[in-house]
Design a protein around this motif. Structure first.
Motif, mmCIF file in Angstrom:
data_model
loop_
_atom_site.group_PDB
_atom_site.id
_atom_site.type_symbol
_atom_site.label_atom_id
_atom_site.label_comp_id
_atom_site.label_asym_id
_atom_site.label_seq_id
_atom_site.Cartn_x
_atom_site.Cartn_y
_atom_site.Cartn_z
ATOM 1 N N PRO A 199 41.953 44.129 29.012
ATOM 2 C CA PRO A 199 41.983 44.652 30.435
ATOM 3 C C PRO A 199 40.584 45.060 31.093
ATOM 4 C CG PRO A 199 43.860 45.415 29.359
ATOM 5 C CD PRO A 199 42.969 44.942 28.041
ATOM 6 N N GLU A 200 39.947 45.987 30.412
ATOM 7 C CA GLU A 200 38.379 46.123 30.959
ATOM 8 C C GLU A 200 37.679 45.247 31.271
ATOM 9 O OE1 GLU A 200 40.152 47.386 28.170
ATOM 10 O OE2 GLU A 200 40.926 49.421 29.153
ATOM 11 N N ARG A 201 37.575 44.224 30.338
ATOM 12 C CA ARG A 201 36.729 42.989 30.544
ATOM 13 C C ARG A 201 37.268 42.175 31.511
ATOM 14 N NH1 ARG A 201 34.944 38.451 26.193
ATOM 15 N NH2 ARG A 201 33.625 37.271 27.616
ATOM 16 N N ILE A 202 38.751 42.021 31.862
ATOM 17 C CA ILE A 202 39.200 41.352 32.894
ATOM 18 C C ILE A 202 38.708 41.824 34.208
ATOM 19 C CG2 ILE A 202 41.314 40.487 33.933
ATOM 20 C CD1 ILE A 202 42.479 40.271 31.233
ATOM 21 N N LEU A 203 38.842 43.124 34.248
ATOM 22 C CA LEU A 203 38.667 43.788 35.545
ATOM 23 C C LEU A 203 37.073 43.882 35.993
ATOM 24 C CD1 LEU A 203 41.118 46.781 35.031
ATOM 25 C CD2 LEU A 203 41.385 44.688 36.291
ATOM 26 N N THR A 204 36.307 43.833 34.934
ATOM 27 C CA THR A 204 34.942 44.047 35.297
ATOM 28 C C THR A 204 34.145 42.668 35.291
ATOM 29 O OG1 THR A 204 34.277 44.365 32.963
ATOM 30 C CG2 THR A 204 34.598 46.342 34.240
ATOM 31 N N GLU A 205 34.668 41.778 34.363
ATOM 32 C CA GLU A 205 33.932 40.651 34.352
ATOM 33 C C GLU A 205 34.405 39.414 34.964
ATOM 34 O OE1 GLU A 205 32.456 39.807 30.280
ATOM 35 O OE2 GLU A 205 31.868 41.830 30.090
ATOM 36 N N LEU A 251 37.826 39.172 36.989
ATOM 37 C CA LEU A 251 38.783 39.481 38.096
ATOM 38 C C LEU A 251 38.568 40.655 38.535
ATOM 39 C CD1 LEU A 251 41.885 37.454 36.748
ATOM 40 C CD2 LEU A 251 40.118 36.351 38.166
ATOM 41 N N PRO A 252 37.273 40.913 39.128
ATOM 42 C CA PRO A 252 37.047 42.081 39.614
ATOM 43 C C PRO A 252 37.681 42.782 40.886
ATOM 44 C CG PRO A 252 35.325 40.818 40.236
ATOM 45 C CD PRO A 252 36.097 40.042 39.217
ATOM 46 N N ASP A 253 38.586 41.618 41.700
ATOM 47 C CA ASP A 253 39.567 42.100 42.808
ATOM 48 C C ASP A 253 40.847 42.891 42.058
ATOM 49 O OD1 ASP A 253 37.796 41.103 44.524
ATOM 50 O OD2 ASP A 253 38.516 39.038 44.513
ATOM 51 N N LEU A 254 41.099 42.923 40.846
ATOM 52 C CA LEU A 254 42.281 43.320 40.414
ATOM 53 C C LEU A 254 42.048 44.715 40.163
ATOM 54 C CD1 LEU A 254 43.767 40.502 38.130
ATOM 55 C CD2 LEU A 254 44.021 41.060 40.405
ATOM 56 N N ASP A 255 43.213 45.527 39.739
ATOM 57 C CA ASP A 255 43.146 46.893 39.097
ATOM 58 C C ASP A 255 44.084 46.933 37.950
ATOM 59 O OD1 ASP A 255 45.551 47.413 40.015
ATOM 60 O OD2 ASP A 255 44.708 48.144 41.865
ATOM 61 N N LEU A 256 44.221 47.800 37.027
ATOM 62 C CA LEU A 256 44.771 47.887 35.898
ATOM 63 C C LEU A 256 46.400 47.817 36.152
ATOM 64 C CD1 LEU A 256 44.634 48.264 33.030
ATOM 65 C CD2 LEU A 256 44.690 50.733 33.410
ATOM 66 N N GLU A 257 46.744 48.287 37.371
ATOM 67 C CA GLU A 257 48.164 48.279 37.724
ATOM 68 C C GLU A 257 48.470 46.705 37.820
ATOM 69 O OE1 GLU A 257 46.135 50.402 39.076
ATOM 70 O OE2 GLU A 257 46.959 52.223 38.245
#
Length: 77
Positions: free
Chosen positions: A42-48, A50-56
Motif C-alpha cells: 500500500p505504501e508503494r501504491i500511495l507514493t509511486e 497512485l499518489p491521489d489515493l490515501d490508505l482508506e
C-alpha cells in the motif's frame, strides 16, 4: 466503518465505462486490486503509483471486493 469506506467507491456511467472507481477519480477498484495482487505494498501504491489515493481508499477497494465476492451460492437439488 464498512459503510463509510464503501462510500468512497463511486459509480458513474460516463466514467471508466461505469466501473467502480475511487472517489470519482479515474482510478478503478480493479486497478488498485491488481497492484496489490502484483505484490505492491500500500505504501508503494500511495507514493509511486497512485499518489491521489490515501490508505482508506485502498482499504475501501478491498472491502468492496470482499462484499462483492461474499454472495450466496445456490445449488440445484
Amino acid at each position: 466503518m464498512k459503510s463509510e469506506l464503501l462510500e468512497r467507491i463511486t459509480f458513474n456511467p460516463n466514467q471508466c465505462g461505469g466501473k467502480p472507481c475511487v472517489r470519482n477519480l479515474r482510478i478503478r477498484v480493479t486497478d488498485v486490486i491488481e497492484l496489490l495482487a502484483n505484490g505492491l505494498t500500500p505504501e508503494r501504491i500511495l507514493t509511486e503509483e497512485l499518489p491521489d489515493l490515501d490508505l482508506e481508499d485502498i482499504t475501501a477497494c478491498l472491502v468492496y471486493a470482499a462484499v462483492k465476492l461474499n454472495h450466496p451460492v445456490l445449488r440445484a437439488a
